[in-house]
Design a protein around this motif. Structure first.
Motif, PDB file in Angstrom:
ATOM      1  N   THR A 143      -0.990  -3.432  -5.730  1.00 24.30           N
ATOM      2  CA  THR A 143      -1.284  -2.469  -4.648  1.00 24.30           C
ATOM      3  C   THR A 143      -2.292  -3.024  -3.656  1.00 24.30           C
ATOM      4  OG1 THR A 143      -3.032  -1.412  -5.946  1.00 24.30           O
ATOM      5  CG2 THR A 143      -0.806  -0.525  -6.158  1.00 24.30           C
ATOM      6  N   LYS A 144      -2.168  -2.551  -2.414  1.00 21.57           N
ATOM      7  CA  LYS A 144      -3.160  -2.813  -1.349  1.00 21.57           C
ATOM      8  C   LYS A 144      -4.102  -1.616  -1.277  1.00 21.57           C
ATOM      9  CE  LYS A 144       0.109  -5.338   1.648  1.00 21.57           C
ATOM     10  NZ  LYS A 144       0.768  -5.327   2.965  1.00 21.57           N
TER      11      LYS A 144
ATOM     12  N   GLY B 265       0.817  -1.202   0.000  1.00 21.05           N
ATOM     13  CA  GLY B 265       0.000   0.000   0.000  1.00 21.05           C
ATOM     14  C   GLY B 265       0.849   1.248   0.000  1.00 21.05           C
TER      15      GLY B 265
END
Length: 601
Positions: A103-104, A82
């Motif tokens: 991505t988070k 993230g």
């Protein structure tokens, strides 16, 4: 396929969520909560895909993946974060450390698809690596095979060159190679103003040695004679076997004729000492003829011819002497003309006769055919061997009418054997180069067979041609052979192995039989080179669906060797010499197989 996934994150809840999500796809999931722990896992497990967080204590995800790239380059590496230092990630992607950046928070299905894609990438990379290894191993094997093939081709070329340029019995250069060397010597002599001496050396009464002691002793004698000659010459001179019992010698770089005389006398002295051949003490003598360049000729043909003329003059002078060529030797030419005149009248005087040498199956010992051989029954000289008159028949063109007489006589004899229920299946007739090139050859043979009442397609007539003959004007040869084959004759290649056949041409010839030359059969039980050559000829013949017959079989040991090699047929003195037709009929009535067994006892 076992797919192992390594998840790296310092947050336990993230690891737990990822494990629940990705295990449903059947992966073997390993976990680590730091970069250091991940490297320890990688050191003990085979991992296909690494999925790591970027922001972790002690070591970032990028650093971990860079280390993993260096140590385990096939592992597919991805970041799931993230937070990220995009500059570092881009650099890592460009350097190949990261396969994909995720991505988070993540979308479950998208993440599953990305991981699945990563494993496909890993497996493809493994396959590429394996394929590259297999290709490399195959290339190594191919290189080894190519090396062995090149070695075999080189060896074959050396053997072919040996066969083409060297005599198989004496291992001396043959006439062809001698002529090449003589041409070079004459060219040098012309530039330097020097002379060259040519000698023709012929063993006196060599035929009687063959007849009394046998051809193996005769061949051994030629071999030891060659050794004596070779050991008594200078390196700038040359000696060769011209054929039969005749040798050639070239002497260059001499200043006076007496040096040539001395050398000729030295040869006579050298060869006057007895030879011990297989327990037999053999005494021989030589007749030597000498011609000198440029006095007696300017080219190889004339010089050799004049040396040979002088040699025959030496024989007429009582043998065991040498003679220089001189113009007055035209008397010898007159004798030759008388011989030719007698030969011309021999046909009309019915002096030619045919003898037949049986050919038998090696497996059963049964006679299946014969080879027709021409003889001249001279009213004064008696039975003249073909070597003395057939070359003259060819040179004068008389071989054409004599050849027609041979076919007529053979056809009539075949018909007689058929009428008496004799089991001769085939008669072989030799064709010379002059006959083979004559127009209307096939039509002439067919006409004769029709007159006698023989079926051309029955295979009762076979024509034999030497290997060297068929390799001249290959396209023309194929045309003539096809014509003979089309009218029903079977075709045999005689003296196979002594010429230089191109296999690409050989397979195009409509032939039925390969005949192994007796020079390879003679030493079959003692010479592994001859064994290798005969084995190769038999394999070649069978591979081309041809019959293979060995000629010149004189001993039981030779026969057994040929039988072990799966040779089909044989002919030779072990079974029978060439004999008149009525003797062949008697052999058939007595039973060929019985006679062979009797000879082998």
């Amino acid at each position: 396929m076992d797919r192992t996934l390594l998840l790296v994150d310092d947050e336990d809840n993230v690891i737990a969520s990822l494990v629940r999500l990705l295990r449903q796809d059947g992966y073997r999931v390993l976990t680590a909560n730091s970069g250091k722990a991940a490297l320890e896992v990688l050191a003990t497990h085979s991992v296909g895909v690494i999925l790591t967080d970027q922001r972790m204590p002690e070591m970032t995800g990028v650093t971990l993946l860079e280390k993993a790239r260096d140590a385990y380059p096939e592992t597919v590496r991805m970041i799931l974060s993230g937070y990220a230092d995009l500059t570092s990630i881009k650099a890592a992607i460009n350097q190949g450390a990261i396969y994909k950046y995720l991505t988070k928070p993540w979308d479950d299905e998208t993440l599953r698809a990305d991981v699945y894609s990563a494993f496909l990438q890993f497996e493809l990379s493994k396959k590429r690596t394996q394929l590259a290894y297999e290709i490399d191993e195959a290339n190594k094997q191919l290189a080894l095979i190519n090396h062995e093939l090149v070695m075999k081709i080189d060896e074959k070329d050396r053997r072919i060159d040996r066969i083409m340029h060297y005599d198989g019995i004496t291992h001396l250069p043959n006439r062809s190679l001698f002529v090449e060397r003589l041409q070079r010597a004459l060219a040098y002599a012309e530039r330097s103003g020097k002379s060259v001496a040519i000698m023709m050396l012929d063993l006196d009464l060599f035929k009687k040695i063959n007849e009394s002691l046998g051809h193996p002793v005769g061949d051994k004698l030629l071999e030891v004679v060659a050794e004596r000659l070779q050991g008594s010459i200078r390196k700038e001179d040359a000696v060769a076997r011209a054929g039969g019992d005749e040798f050639c010698f070239m002497m260059s770089d001499f200043s006076a004729i007496y040096e040539v005389s001395d050398k000729a006398q030295a040869f006579l002295n050298l060869l006057s000492m007895p030879f011990l051949i297989e327990g037999n003490e053999v005494f021989i003598s030589f007749s030597i003829g000498i011609s000198i360049y440029p006095v007696d000729g300017m080219d190889t043909t004339i010089l050799l011819k004049n040396a040979e003329t002088a040699m025959y003059h030496a024989k007429s002078e009582g043998r065991n002497n040498f003679q220089f060529y001189a113009e007055q030797m035209n008397a010898s030419a007159l004798q030759r003309l008388m011989f030719e005149s007698n030969l011309r009248r021999a046909l009309e005087r019915n002096e030619f006769i045919l003898h037949y040498q049986p050919q038998i199956y090696l497996e059963s010992g049964q006679i299946f055919g014969v080879e027709a051989l021409l003889r001249w029954q001279h009213p004064q000289r008696g039975l003249i061997p073909p070597s003395e008159f057939i070359p003259l028949l060819e040179e004068t063109g008389l071989i054409i009418p004599v050849g027609e007489w041979i076919f007529r006589t053979v056809a009539a004899q075949i018909k007689e054997w058929q009428n008496t229920n004799s089991s001769i299946l085939r008669v072989a007739v030799n064709l010379s180069a002059v006959q083979f090139r004559q127009a209307g050859l096939g039509e002439m043979i067919v006409s004769i067979m029709n007159e006698v009442g023989l079926d051309c397609a029955s295979g009762c007539l076979e024509v034999e041609l030497t290997e060297s003959l068929v390799m001249k004007d290959v396209e023309g040869t194929i045309s003539v052979l096809q014509m003979l084959h089309d009218v029903g004759m079977t075709i045999s290649i005689d003296d196979f192995g002594t010429g230089y056949s191109s296999l690409s041409y050989l397979k195009r010839f409509p032939i039925d039989t390969l005949k192994i030359d007796q020079s390879f059969v003679r030493n079959l039980t003692i010479d592994q080179n001859d064994v290798a050559i005969v084995t190769a000829i038999i394999a070649l013949g069978h591979g081309l669906k041809l019959r293979v017959i060995a000629e010149g079989v004189e001993t039981v040991e030779q026969m057994e060797c040929l039988r072990a090699m799966n040779c089909d047929e044989m002919q030779g003195y072990l079974f029978s010499k060439p004999v008149p037709a009525d003797e062949v009929t008697r052999l058939l009535q007595q039973g060929g197989e019985y006679l062979l067994k009797k000879r082998c006892m």
